[in-house]
Design a protein around this motif. Structure first.
Motif, PDB file in Angstrom:
ATOM      1  N   ASP A 141      10.750  -9.262  -4.718  1.00 49.06           N
ATOM      2  CA  ASP A 141       9.359  -8.777  -4.634  1.00 49.06           C
ATOM      3  C   ASP A 141       9.261  -7.547  -3.726  1.00 49.06           C
ATOM      4  O   ASP A 141       8.529  -6.599  -4.013  1.00 49.06           O
ATOM      5  CB  ASP A 141       8.408  -9.890  -4.183  1.00 49.06           C
ATOM      6  N   LYS A 142      10.081  -7.537  -2.665  1.00 47.90           N
ATOM      7  CA  LYS A 142      10.054  -6.370  -1.757  1.00 47.90           C
ATOM      8  C   LYS A 142      10.677  -5.155  -2.443  1.00 47.90           C
ATOM      9  O   LYS A 142      10.236  -4.026  -2.258  1.00 47.90           O
ATOM     10  CB  LYS A 142      10.778  -6.682  -0.449  1.00 47.90           C
ATOM     11  N   ARG A 143      11.723  -5.391  -3.247  1.00 52.09           N
ATOM     12  CA  ARG A 143      12.333  -4.285  -4.004  1.00 52.09           C
ATOM     13  C   ARG A 143      11.297  -3.669  -4.945  1.00 52.09           C
ATOM     14  O   ARG A 143      11.197  -2.448  -5.082  1.00 52.09           O
ATOM     15  CB  ARG A 143      13.519  -4.788  -4.841  1.00 52.09           C
ATOM     16  N   LEU A 144      10.526  -4.554  -5.593  1.00 53.86           N
ATOM     17  CA  LEU A 144       9.501  -4.045  -6.528  1.00 53.86           C
ATOM     18  C   LEU A 144       8.433  -3.256  -5.773  1.00 53.86           C
ATOM     19  O   LEU A 144       7.984  -2.204  -6.236  1.00 53.86           O
ATOM     20  CB  LEU A 144       8.870  -5.205  -7.303  1.00 53.86           C
ATOM     21  N   ASP A 145       8.035  -3.765  -4.608  1.00 54.45           N
ATOM     22  CA  ASP A 145       7.039  -3.037  -3.798  1.00 54.45           C
ATOM     23  C   ASP A 145       7.545  -1.627  -3.474  1.00 54.45           C
ATOM     24  O   ASP A 145       6.810  -0.644  -3.579  1.00 54.45           O
ATOM     25  CB  ASP A 145       6.769  -3.767  -2.472  1.00 54.45           C
ATOM     26  N   ILE A 146       8.826  -1.551  -3.078  1.00 53.23           N
ATOM     27  CA  ILE A 146       9.398  -0.242  -2.722  1.00 53.23           C
ATOM     28  C   ILE A 146       9.407   0.675  -3.946  1.00 53.23           C
ATOM     29  O   ILE A 146       9.063   1.865  -3.854  1.00 53.23           O
ATOM     30  CB  ILE A 146      10.824  -0.413  -2.136  1.00 53.23           C
ATOM     31  N   ALA A 147       9.779   0.102  -5.107  1.00 59.44           N
ATOM     32  CA  ALA A 147       9.827   0.921  -6.330  1.00 59.44           C
ATOM     33  C   ALA A 147       8.434   1.453  -6.657  1.00 59.44           C
ATOM     34  O   ALA A 147       8.258   2.644  -6.993  1.00 59.44           O
ATOM     35  CB  ALA A 147      10.377   0.090  -7.491  1.00 59.44           C
ATOM     36  N   ILE A 148       7.426   0.600  -6.514  1.00 56.75           N
ATOM     37  CA  ILE A 148       6.044   1.017  -6.834  1.00 56.75           C
ATOM     38  C   ILE A 148       5.572   2.095  -5.856  1.00 56.75           C
ATOM     39  O   ILE A 148       5.026   3.125  -6.257  1.00 56.75           O
ATOM     40  CB  ILE A 148       5.099  -0.212  -6.811  1.00 56.75           C
ATOM     41  N   GLU A 149       5.826   1.861  -4.570  1.00 57.33           N
ATOM     42  CA  GLU A 149       5.381   2.837  -3.551  1.00 57.33           C
ATOM     43  C   GLU A 149       6.090   4.180  -3.738  1.00 57.33           C
ATOM     44  O   GLU A 149       5.497   5.234  -3.555  1.00 57.33           O
ATOM     45  CB  GLU A 149       5.663   2.291  -2.148  1.00 57.33           C
ATOM     46  N   SER A 150       7.386   4.117  -4.119  1.00 59.07           N
ATOM     47  CA  SER A 150       8.126   5.368  -4.358  1.00 59.07           C
ATOM     48  C   SER A 150       7.545   6.095  -5.561  1.00 59.07           C
ATOM     49  O   SER A 150       7.372   7.320  -5.542  1.00 59.07           O
ATOM     50  CB  SER A 150       9.612   5.097  -4.614  1.00 59.07           C
ATOM     51  N   ALA A 151       7.239   5.321  -6.605  1.00 57.07           N
ATOM     52  CA  ALA A 151       6.678   5.933  -7.819  1.00 57.07           C
ATOM     53  C   ALA A 151       5.326   6.573  -7.522  1.00 57.07           C
ATOM     54  O   ALA A 151       5.007   7.651  -8.042  1.00 57.07           O
ATOM     55  CB  ALA A 151       6.545   4.876  -8.917  1.00 57.07           C
ATOM     56  N   GLU A 152       4.542   5.923  -6.648  1.00 53.12           N
ATOM     57  CA  GLU A 152       3.236   6.509  -6.280  1.00 53.12           C
ATOM     58  C   GLU A 152       3.417   7.857  -5.605  1.00 53.12           C
ATOM     59  O   GLU A 152       2.693   8.815  -5.880  1.00 53.12           O
ATOM     60  CB  GLU A 152       2.489   5.566  -5.333  1.00 53.12           C
ATOM     61  N   ALA A 153       4.407   7.927  -4.706  1.00 53.41           N
ATOM     62  CA  ALA A 153       4.651   9.197  -4.009  1.00 53.41           C
ATOM     63  C   ALA A 153       5.098  10.267  -5.001  1.00 53.41           C
ATOM     64  O   ALA A 153       4.618  11.405  -4.965  1.00 53.41           O
ATOM     65  CB  ALA A 153       5.710   9.002  -2.929  1.00 53.41           C
ATOM     66  N   LEU A 154       6.013   9.893  -5.911  1.00 50.18           N
ATOM     67  CA  LEU A 154       6.490  10.864  -6.903  1.00 50.18           C
ATOM     68  C   LEU A 154       5.346  11.322  -7.797  1.00 50.18           C
ATOM     69  O   LEU A 154       5.211  12.513  -8.112  1.00 50.18           O
ATOM     70  CB  LEU A 154       7.605  10.253  -7.759  1.00 50.18           C
ATOM     71  N   SER A 155       4.505  10.369  -8.194  1.00 49.53           N
ATOM     72  CA  SER A 155       3.379  10.696  -9.062  1.00 49.53           C
ATOM     73  C   SER A 155       2.439  11.686  -8.367  1.00 49.53           C
ATOM     74  O   SER A 155       1.971  12.655  -8.976  1.00 49.53           O
ATOM     75  CB  SER A 155       2.664   9.400  -9.439  1.00 49.53           C
ATOM     76  N   CYS A 156       2.189  11.443  -7.075  1.00 45.72           N
ATOM     77  CA  CYS A 156       1.334  12.361  -6.309  1.00 45.72           C
ATOM     78  C   CYS A 156       1.944  13.758  -6.308  1.00 45.72           C
ATOM     79  O   CYS A 156       1.256  14.754  -6.551  1.00 45.72           O
ATOM     80  CB  CYS A 156       1.173  11.835  -4.889  1.00 45.72           C
ATOM     81  N   MET A 157       3.262  13.832  -6.080  1.00 50.36           N
ATOM     82  CA  MET A 157       3.912  15.146  -6.012  1.00 50.36           C
ATOM     83  C   MET A 157       3.845  15.844  -7.365  1.00 50.36           C
ATOM     84  O   MET A 157       3.627  17.045  -7.450  1.00 50.36           O
ATOM     85  CB  MET A 157       5.361  14.995  -5.553  1.00 50.36           C
ATOM     86  N   HIS A 158       3.997  15.056  -8.448  1.00 51.86           N
ATOM     87  CA  HIS A 158       3.951  15.664  -9.783  1.00 51.86           C
ATOM     88  C   HIS A 158       2.552  16.132 -10.157  1.00 51.86           C
ATOM     89  O   HIS A 158       2.397  16.988 -11.021  1.00 51.86           O
ATOM     90  CB  HIS A 158       4.483  14.682 -10.835  1.00 51.86           C
ATOM     91  N   SER A 159       1.547  15.537  -9.502  1.00 51.59           N
ATOM     92  CA  SER A 159       0.175  15.927  -9.855  1.00 51.59           C
ATOM     93  C   SER A 159      -0.261  17.168  -9.079  1.00 51.59           C
ATOM     94  O   SER A 159      -1.346  17.686  -9.291  1.00 51.59           O
ATOM     95  CB  SER A 159      -0.785  14.780  -9.571  1.00 51.59           C
TER      96      SER A 159
END
Ligand SMILES: Nc1ncnc2c1ncn2[C@@H]1O[C@H](COP(=O)(O)OP(=O)(O)OP(=O)(O)O)[C@@H](O)[C@H]1O
Length: 171
Positions: A141-159
């Motif tokens: 569950d913690k691995r998934l949290d990290i993956a989601i938080e990382s994706a959020e940061a990447l998504s912000c940068m791409h936007s």
């Protein structure tokens, strides 16, 4: 903006014009001298790690705030450095370390950024902790949290207005 701050601005204008044409020109970075970087790191005492561009040291600002100080290898192109500084200075997201300032002196290109205290993500994901009965892998569950938080940061940068290309992502 103080005199030192305007040095950074001049450096970024001279070397980062290709990127500056594509981003908002709103960076507000502190300028450090090489001597100040030496003081902040206590003489480059604590190495946090090393990446493709150089070593990262632990440091402390005059207000005692802990920072990570990345010293670029001699030979790093000024344009490459200016590009990284300009792009990094545009990112404002809770999962991306904040850039506080930089040193633009010749052969001392350095960035000073927020210190992240939990260590290297690679070690967290790949080194198991132990409870005496064998090793425990890092929980899913913690691995998934990290993956989601990382994706959020990447998504912000791409936007962002200027698309960001990633060669590597360090968490
Ligand atoms: N802000 C920080 N806080 C704490 N430790 C950090 C910070 N930044 C980097 N480190 C440590 O330094 C190591 C190297 O960081 P660096 O950013 O140079 O890695 P990289 O992404 O592999 O490098 P590059 O972008 O140069 O290829 C990291 O793995 C981490 O252990």
């Amino acid at each position: 903006m103080n005199n030192q701050g305007s040095n950074v601005k001049k450096f970024l204008h001279a070397n980062g014009h290709v990127v500056l044409e594509r981003v908002d020109n709103n960076y507000n970075l502190r300028s450090f001298t090489q001597k100040e970087i030496e003081d902040i790191t206590g003489g480059y005492r604590i190495v946090l790690g090393e990446g493709g561009f150089g070593k990262v040291y632990k440091g402390k600002l005059d207000n005692h705030r802990p920072v990570a100080v990345k010293i670029y290898k001699n030979g790093t192109k000024k344009e490459e450095f200016a590009k990284e500084v300009i792009v990094h200075s545009q990112i404002n997201h809770k999962n991306v370390v904040r850039l506080f300032g930089c040193c633009t002196e010749v052969n001392a290109l350095t960035i000073v950024m927020e210190f992240v205290c939990n260590g290297n993500l690679y070690n967290i994901l790949h080194c198991c902790s132990s409870n005496g009965n064998g090793s425990i892998p890092f929980p899913l569950d913690k691995r998934l949290d990290i993956a989601i938080e990382s994706a959020e940061a990447l998504s912000c940068m791409h936007s962002m207005y200027s698309p960001i290309l990633h060669v590597s992502t360090t968490c």
